[in-house]
Design a protein around this motif. Structure first.
Motif, PDB file in Angstrom:
ATOM      1  N   PHE A  51     -14.725  33.966  65.044  1.00 58.57           N
ATOM      2  CA  PHE A  51     -15.077  32.768  65.806  1.00 58.57           C
ATOM      3  C   PHE A  51     -14.603  31.512  65.076  1.00 58.57           C
ATOM      4  CE2 PHE A  51     -17.883  29.267  66.927  1.00 58.57           C
ATOM      5  CZ  PHE A  51     -17.837  29.307  68.314  1.00 58.57           C
ATOM      6  N   PHE A  62     -15.923  27.040  73.398  1.00 64.30           N
ATOM      7  CA  PHE A  62     -16.653  27.742  72.351  1.00 64.30           C
ATOM      8  C   PHE A  62     -18.159  27.602  72.551  1.00 64.30           C
ATOM      9  CE2 PHE A  62     -12.534  26.474  70.835  1.00 64.30           C
ATOM     10  CZ  PHE A  62     -12.059  27.633  70.251  1.00 64.30           C
ATOM     11  N   TRP A 119     -21.847  34.734  69.755  1.00 66.01           N
ATOM     12  CA  TRP A 119     -20.825  33.719  69.958  1.00 66.01           C
ATOM     13  C   TRP A 119     -19.952  34.161  71.119  1.00 66.01           C
ATOM     14  CZ3 TRP A 119     -15.869  35.469  69.605  1.00 66.01           C
ATOM     15  CH2 TRP A 119     -15.600  36.564  68.785  1.00 66.01           C
ATOM     16  N   ILE A 121     -16.134  32.928  73.261  1.00 65.67           N
ATOM     17  CA  ILE A 121     -14.977  32.056  73.473  1.00 65.67           C
ATOM     18  C   ILE A 121     -14.424  32.371  74.852  1.00 65.67           C
ATOM     19  CG2 ILE A 121     -12.668  31.413  72.685  1.00 65.67           C
ATOM     20  CD1 ILE A 121     -13.525  32.648  69.917  1.00 65.67           C
ATOM     21  N   GLY A 129     -15.988  37.942  72.398  1.00 63.11           N
ATOM     22  CA  GLY A 129     -17.335  37.944  71.841  1.00 63.11           C
ATOM     23  C   GLY A 129     -18.329  38.319  72.927  1.00 63.11           C
TER      24      GLY A 129
END
Length: 143
Positions: A51, A62, A119, A121, A129
């Motif tokens: 990340f 993000f 996380w 993206i 993720g």
């Protein structure tokens, strides 16, 4: 991934990426000892360097999921506008709280990188993720 599951993921993530307004948030509860969810959180924490590298490159949207503690209650909430400060992440709360009262939509929130719950993206129409979301989707009934 099956067509319906993929569609649900797209609808869910579209709502997430567009931001949440009051009344739209859906909370999914898991036991503290749920093995699949705990493995997803562990995987997210283990892959924070992935990340961080992508964040440094700056291509995409993000998100960090933060466990927000309020007395004895923890609610996992998504953060946007992610920045790095030392070994911490700082972002803005992107969900209306349901179970905690110490934060609200749009508040700045800081947490240790090692303490994230997930996380994600979004880049070029693809999601990277999102380990906890995958567990949630796996638990949906086929119908």
């Amino acid at each position: 991934m099956g067509g319906l599951r993929y569609l649900l993921l797209v609808v869910f993530l579209t709502g997430l990426l567009a931001g949440c307004s009051e009344g739209e948030d859906k909370v999914v509860y898991f036991a503290d000892d749920d093995p699949a969810m705990n493995k997803a959180i562990e995987t997210a924490r283990d892959t924070v360097p992935v990340f961080l590298k992508a964040l440094e490159e700056g291509t995409g949207e993000f998100f960090i999921k933060a466990p927000v503690l309020d007395a004895d209650t923890i609610e996992h909430m998504w953060l946007i506008d992610i920045q790095v400060s030392g070994s911490d992440f700082i972002g803005l709360i992107n969900n209306d709280p349901v179970d905690v009262t110490n934060v609200k939509l749009g508040d700045s929130y800081r947490l240790a990188q090692a303490g994230i719950s997930d996380w994600m993206i979004e880049r070029n129409g693809r999601i990277y993720g999102a380990n906890t979301l995958r567990v949630i989707l796996d638990g949906l009934p086929e119908d």
